[in-house]
Write an enzyme that holds these catalytic residues in place. Structure first.
Site, PDB file in Angstrom:
ATOM      1  N   ASP A  43     -23.376 -13.543 -32.793  1.00 17.86           N
ATOM      2  CA  ASP A  43     -22.037 -12.718 -31.957  1.00 17.86           C
ATOM      3  C   ASP A  43     -21.984 -11.374 -33.043  1.00 17.86           C
ATOM      4  OD1 ASP A  43     -19.355 -12.818 -30.618  1.00 17.86           O
ATOM      5  OD2 ASP A  43     -18.676 -12.744 -32.646  1.00 17.86           O
ATOM      6  N   TYR A  48     -17.976  -4.572 -36.912  1.00 22.67           N
ATOM      7  CA  TYR A  48     -18.411  -5.265 -38.106  1.00 22.67           C
ATOM      8  C   TYR A  48     -19.428  -4.364 -39.120  1.00 22.67           C
ATOM      9  CZ  TYR A  48     -17.067  -9.118 -35.244  1.00 22.67           C
ATOM     10  OH  TYR A  48     -16.074 -10.336 -34.547  1.00 22.67           O
ATOM     11  N   LYS A  77     -18.871  -6.325 -28.827  1.00 17.49           N
ATOM     12  CA  LYS A  77     -17.397  -6.121 -28.393  1.00 17.49           C
ATOM     13  C   LYS A  77     -17.107  -4.550 -28.538  1.00 17.49           C
ATOM     14  CE  LYS A  77     -16.499 -10.582 -30.612  1.00 17.49           C
ATOM     15  NZ  LYS A  77     -17.734 -10.444 -31.643  1.00 17.49           N
ATOM     16  N   HIS A 110     -12.419  -6.056 -27.465  1.00 17.77           N
ATOM     17  CA  HIS A 110     -12.468  -6.844 -28.740  1.00 17.77           C
ATOM     18  C   HIS A 110     -10.903  -7.316 -29.034  1.00 17.77           C
ATOM     19  CE1 HIS A 110     -13.874  -7.124 -32.979  1.00 17.77           C
ATOM     20  NE2 HIS A 110     -13.292  -7.910 -32.942  1.00 17.77           N
TER      21      HIS A 110
END
Length: 317
Positions: A43, A48, A77, A110
């Site tokens: 994921d 990130y 996302k 997201h």
């Protein structure tokens, strides 16, 4: 390993590796180790800030013959800055370049929140864009474009409530297939899980171990850390397992996929083995009684004074 079937027959592994808060310099080794252990579900997200390193790890593993692309389930996302219809596919192409992949298995919205492109995180109302200016339907049209272009095999949402899912699906040409939300014994969201199961939407739990770092920083954390809860520890002891393994087993046994994060090799192995633990009916009942609707990820970054987004709109409406 348990899998969940999607409408076209694709299979999502129930257990995956989350990469949120896995820092550059750590996440490459974590992904390579996870692949060697047997993980196939990863994921990711633009936010990130580690997709390039994840991508290099995946490429090196494929080149080394450790795994094939078809063996993998890769999720990413679209961030809030790219919610305009025409911007969604731009964001996905950027993510694919970073991950060194031709396609994703799953692409998610997201958050149901739109922002100006110039800011990663909003600092005031002027950085946010209301639903009247960029609607959820606008963003979903961009997601559908990504699917039709063959850049992702499935599309879904993250941090959406029932009302928003129903709203998007009402006009969608391609329905939501996956919902990713925070989920653990303190925030079980059983009505939302029931809704997803009734509508053939796979429910993925992020933050399944409880966010210890968030709890420590929080001034209103008024429940025991999950890692210290006596009920959980007693169940763990009876299975000669860790509390984390019990939480992962609980998530899978209630019919959700789950994406715990770790960069520690021994914990990666331990978490993977949790998928083999079978909890008793009584143990599942004991864990169900821990629900207190406590959110670690409460959306406060978007719900400050003057924002067009409120906590009620995010979670309840």
């Amino acid at each position: 390993m348990k899998h969940y079937a999607l409408k076209n027959g694709d299979q999502m592994p129930a257990l995956g590796l989350g990469t949120w808060k896995s820092t550059p310099g750590e996440v490459y080794d974590a992904v390579r180790t996870a692949l060697q252990i047997g993980y196939r579900h990863f994921d990711c997200a633009f936010l990130y800030d580690n997709e390039k390193e994840v991508g290099q790890a995946l490429k090196d593993a494929i080149t080394a013959g450790e795994v094939t692309r078809k063996d993998l389930w890769i999720t990413s996302k679209v961030w809030n800055t790219h919610h305009r219809t025409e911007d969604v596919i731009v964001a996905l192409k950027h993510t694919l370049a970073d991950l060194q992949l031709a396609y994703l298995d799953l692409y998610l919205v997201h958050w149901p929140v739109a922002q100006k492109k110039s800011v990663l995180f909003p600092s005031g109302p002027e950085d946010l864009i209301s639903d009247q200016d960029i609607s959820l339907e606008d963003t979903w049209s961009g997601m559908e474009e990504c699917f039709l272009a063959g850049l992702t095999k499935h599309i879904g949402v993250s941090n959406f409530n029932q009302k928003k899912i129903k709203r998007v699906n009402q006009s969608a040409k391609i329905k939501i297939e996956v919902l990713q939300v925070e989920s653990h014994p303190y925030l079980q969201q059983q009505p939302l899980l029931d809704f997803c199961q009734q509508h053939n939407i796979i429910y993925t739990a992020f933050g399944p171990l409880g966010s210890l770092t968030t709890a420590i920083k929080s001034g209103d954390h008024n429940v025991p850390y999950l890692s210290e809860h006596p009920t959980l520890l007693a169940i763990a002891q009876s299975h000669q397992a860790s509390y984390a393994q019990i939480l992962i087993a609980w998530a899978i046994q209630r019919g959700t996929s789950v994406i715990p994060k770790s960069v520690n090799p021994s914990r990666l192995q331990e978490n993977f083995e949790a998928s083999q633990i079978e909890l008793t009916t009584e143990e599942m009942k004991q864990l169900s009684e821990l629900d207190c609707h406590y959110r670690y990820v409460d959306g406060h970054l978007f719900t400050f004074e003057g924002s067009p987004f409120t906590a009620k709109k995010l979670w309840d409406e």
